[in-house]
Design a protein around this motif. Sequence first.
Motif, PDB file in Angstrom:
ATOM      1  N   THR A  70     -11.685   0.967  18.030  1.00  0.00           N
ATOM      2  CA  THR A  70     -10.704   2.042  17.854  1.00  0.00           C
ATOM      3  C   THR A  70     -10.939   3.158  18.852  1.00  0.00           C
ATOM      4  N   ALA A  71     -12.240   3.386  19.197  1.00  0.00           N
ATOM      5  CA  ALA A  71     -12.537   4.447  20.167  1.00  0.00           C
ATOM      6  C   ALA A  71     -11.915   4.098  21.516  1.00  0.00           C
ATOM      7  N   LYS A  72     -11.952   2.803  21.856  1.00  0.00           N
ATOM      8  CA  LYS A  72     -11.419   2.356  23.145  1.00  0.00           C
ATOM      9  C   LYS A  72      -9.895   2.577  23.192  1.00  0.00           C
ATOM     10  N   ARG A  73      -9.246   2.322  22.016  1.00  0.00           N
ATOM     11  CA  ARG A  73      -7.792   2.446  21.985  1.00  0.00           C
ATOM     12  C   ARG A  73      -7.341   3.881  21.744  1.00  0.00           C
ATOM     13  N   GLY A  74      -8.329   4.748  21.392  1.00  0.00           N
ATOM     14  CA  GLY A  74      -8.019   6.157  21.249  1.00  0.00           C
ATOM     15  C   GLY A  74      -7.269   6.521  19.986  1.00  0.00           C
ATOM     16  N   ARG A  75      -7.222   5.602  19.031  1.00  0.00           N
ATOM     17  CA  ARG A  75      -6.528   5.918  17.777  1.00  0.00           C
ATOM     18  C   ARG A  75      -7.549   5.957  16.635  1.00  0.00           C
ATOM     19  N   PRO A  76      -7.527   6.982  15.801  1.00  0.00           N
ATOM     20  CA  PRO A  76      -8.485   7.005  14.693  1.00  0.00           C
ATOM     21  C   PRO A  76      -8.195   5.867  13.719  1.00  0.00           C
ATOM     22  N   ARG A  77      -9.246   5.287  13.174  1.00  0.00           N
ATOM     23  CA  ARG A  77      -9.084   4.184  12.224  1.00  0.00           C
ATOM     24  C   ARG A  77      -8.772   4.786  10.852  1.00  0.00           C
ATOM     25  N   VAL A  78      -7.753   4.284  10.197  1.00  0.00           N
ATOM     26  CA  VAL A  78      -7.374   4.807   8.884  1.00  0.00           C
ATOM     27  C   VAL A  78      -7.750   3.784   7.820  1.00  0.00           C
ATOM     28  N   ALA A  79      -8.457   4.258   6.823  1.00  0.00           N
ATOM     29  CA  ALA A  79      -8.803   3.367   5.705  1.00  0.00           C
ATOM     30  C   ALA A  79      -8.107   3.876   4.451  1.00  0.00           C
ATOM     31  N   LEU A  80      -8.128   3.039   3.435  1.00  0.00           N
ATOM     32  CA  LEU A  80      -7.527   3.420   2.154  1.00  0.00           C
ATOM     33  C   LEU A  80      -8.617   3.441   1.095  1.00  0.00           C
ATOM     34  N   SER A  81      -8.516   4.398   0.187  1.00  0.00           N
ATOM     35  CA  SER A  81      -9.442   4.413  -0.950  1.00  0.00           C
ATOM     36  C   SER A  81      -8.647   4.788  -2.197  1.00  0.00           C
ATOM     37  N   LEU A  82      -9.249   4.592  -3.353  1.00  0.00           N
ATOM     38  CA  LEU A  82      -8.591   5.050  -4.568  1.00  0.00           C
ATOM     39  C   LEU A  82      -8.512   6.565  -4.529  1.00  0.00           C
ATOM     40  N   THR A  83      -7.444   7.124  -5.067  1.00  0.00           N
ATOM     41  CA  THR A  83      -7.275   8.577  -5.052  1.00  0.00           C
ATOM     42  C   THR A  83      -8.373   9.210  -5.916  1.00  0.00           C
ATOM     43  N   LYS A  84      -9.143  10.084  -5.291  1.00  0.00           N
ATOM     44  CA  LYS A  84     -10.282  10.689  -6.000  1.00  0.00           C
ATOM     45  C   LYS A  84      -9.796  11.477  -7.219  1.00  0.00           C
ATOM     46  N   GLY A  85     -10.433  11.223  -8.331  1.00  0.00           N
ATOM     47  CA  GLY A  85     -10.131  11.986  -9.549  1.00  0.00           C
ATOM     48  C   GLY A  85      -8.742  11.752 -10.103  1.00  0.00           C
ATOM     49  N   SER A  86      -8.099  10.638  -9.697  1.00  0.00           N
ATOM     50  CA  SER A  86      -6.718  10.438 -10.150  1.00  0.00           C
ATOM     51  C   SER A  86      -6.654  10.126 -11.641  1.00  0.00           C
TER      52      SER A  86
ATOM     53  N   THR B 285       0.833  -1.212   0.000  1.00  0.00           N
ATOM     54  CA  THR B 285       0.000   0.000   0.000  1.00  0.00           C
ATOM     55  C   THR B 285       0.870   1.265   0.000  1.00  0.00           C
ATOM     56  N   SER B 286       2.053   1.192   0.610  1.00  0.00           N
ATOM     57  CA  SER B 286       2.900   2.397   0.566  1.00  0.00           C
ATOM     58  C   SER B 286       3.376   2.639  -0.863  1.00  0.00           C
ATOM     59  N   GLY B 287       3.624   1.575  -1.618  1.00  0.00           N
ATOM     60  CA  GLY B 287       4.001   1.727  -3.029  1.00  0.00           C
ATOM     61  C   GLY B 287       2.862   2.315  -3.841  1.00  0.00           C
ATOM     62  N   LEU B 288       1.650   1.832  -3.604  1.00  0.00           N
ATOM     63  CA  LEU B 288       0.484   2.345  -4.346  1.00  0.00           C
ATOM     64  C   LEU B 288       0.210   3.803  -3.980  1.00  0.00           C
ATOM     65  N   MET B 289       0.452   4.160  -2.703  1.00  0.00           N
ATOM     66  CA  MET B 289       0.260   5.556  -2.287  1.00  0.00           C
ATOM     67  C   MET B 289       1.306   6.453  -2.938  1.00  0.00           C
ATOM     68  N   ALA B 290       2.552   5.978  -2.955  1.00  0.00           N
ATOM     69  CA  ALA B 290       3.625   6.776  -3.569  1.00  0.00           C
ATOM     70  C   ALA B 290       3.344   6.999  -5.053  1.00  0.00           C
ATOM     71  N   GLY B 291       2.682   6.048  -5.676  1.00  0.00           N
ATOM     72  CA  GLY B 291       2.335   6.163  -7.093  1.00  0.00           C
ATOM     73  C   GLY B 291       1.084   6.979  -7.346  1.00  0.00           C
ATOM     74  N   GLY B 292       0.441   7.453  -6.279  1.00  0.00           N
ATOM     75  CA  GLY B 292      -0.739   8.300  -6.443  1.00  0.00           C
ATOM     76  C   GLY B 292      -2.013   7.531  -6.766  1.00  0.00           C
ATOM     77  N   LEU B 293      -1.967   6.203  -6.629  1.00  0.00           N
ATOM     78  CA  LEU B 293      -3.158   5.412  -6.987  1.00  0.00           C
ATOM     79  C   LEU B 293      -4.166   5.326  -5.844  1.00  0.00           C
ATOM     80  N   ILE B 294      -3.667   5.322  -4.598  1.00  0.00           N
ATOM     81  CA  ILE B 294      -4.573   5.244  -3.449  1.00  0.00           C
ATOM     82  C   ILE B 294      -4.190   6.331  -2.444  1.00  0.00           C
ATOM     83  N   GLU B 295      -5.138   6.612  -1.541  1.00  0.00           N
ATOM     84  CA  GLU B 295      -4.861   7.616  -0.509  1.00  0.00           C
ATOM     85  C   GLU B 295      -5.496   7.170   0.812  1.00  0.00           C
TER      86      GLU B 295
END
Length: 410
Positions: free
Chosen positions: A79-95, A59-69
């Motif tokens: 996640t609320a219990k652990r106090g860390r926001p949950r991060v998801a990945l999606s295709l880069t909008k309008g890429s 996923t870091s390779g795909l992010m570096a290539g601008g394909l996902i964000e």
Amino acid sequence: MKRESDALKTRFTMEAAGLDARALTRLRVLNCIRDAGEASRTDIAAALKLSPATVTFVTSGLMAGGLIEEVSAPDTADTAKRGRPRVALSLTKGSYFVAGIKVSRDKMSILILDFDGREVVNLDVALATPQMEPLALVLAIRDGVMAACVRIDVGLEVLAGISIGLAGLIDSETRFVHWSSSLTERNVDLGALLAEHLPCAAFLENDANLVAKAEQLFGEARGLSNFMVVTVEHGVGLGIVLDGRLHRGERGCGGEFGHTKVALHGEACQCGQRGCLEAYVGTSGLLRRARKDLGAEAAGSVAALVDLAQAGDAKARRILDEAGQMFGMGLSNLINIFDPERIIVAGAEHRIAHLHSETVLAQVRSSVVKVDTALPEIRVHHWDDLMWARGAAAMGIEKVSALKVKALAQ
Ligand SMILES: [Zn+2]
């Protein structure tokens, strides 16, 4: 998130040709995110049975290539219990945007999708003539796509790929057209013209294969590995999917169901030969027969011919019955050769209403070699022209995805 579906696995096998193992994994992860809309790294690892470390690397390779964000996902209780926001990945909008085009006799249907598969704009452009010189067709495609881009106020340069569906004998690998009813010449290196006149990658495919693709991705063949799609419009086409992959034949000329012979010294066909199935079943052939036997008035449309038959006209009835019997024989030949899970008869309702009649099914039943199990299912799917373009665009997205993951730094 759902686990990797059968449809996704099937799709994966279709587009994977020519990629190394690393690029294949990137492609699977990219498709997984596209199918889910949004997915966390944990979701992806679970769905694709990959290690967390592999998913992080890919996923870091795909992010570096601008394909996902990265996008922030809604908090879950965990996640609320652990106090860390949950991060998801999606295709880069309008890429990226991809255009799908279906070239018909009288018009071109153009559909632009974003990289996520969402429709951005669609446009029908009239064609001056059903047969064009190769350069004229390529320029018409370029002008049509430009007109669609103008509608959304962008230039051609936003397109990452243009995927074109054309009737005929086409080698999609080399983009060589052996013969097409849309072209005035045979043996055309259309790929060279497309490369010269279009600003981005261009893909060419037999139009029936694109319908098979669309049926597999979002139609009546989701989850199936062995199926056939018979398309009926002016001609009769066939998309063959075996073990999840389109079967095109050694020269890319396979699946010409419309030109299988059903009569010795039979009706003349637009391919130049005689006795082809589509000379009896395709709209052009059917109406030519109606014109010959019944005059111009009966030959205005298939619906007019059907109306005449229903009103008791014996000649109209005979033409339609013969078309139905020929079509039934053709379907039974497909079953006898391929034994598919399902055959989908696809086309606009007004063109194919008479082809799912009892006459057709009776002919199929009497012509399939007798086996004491149920026949493969025959389903009818009414399509409009935009759905052909949707199949083209879907294939374009897959091919652009493969090109993009291939191009990422190794
Ligand atoms: Zn023919």
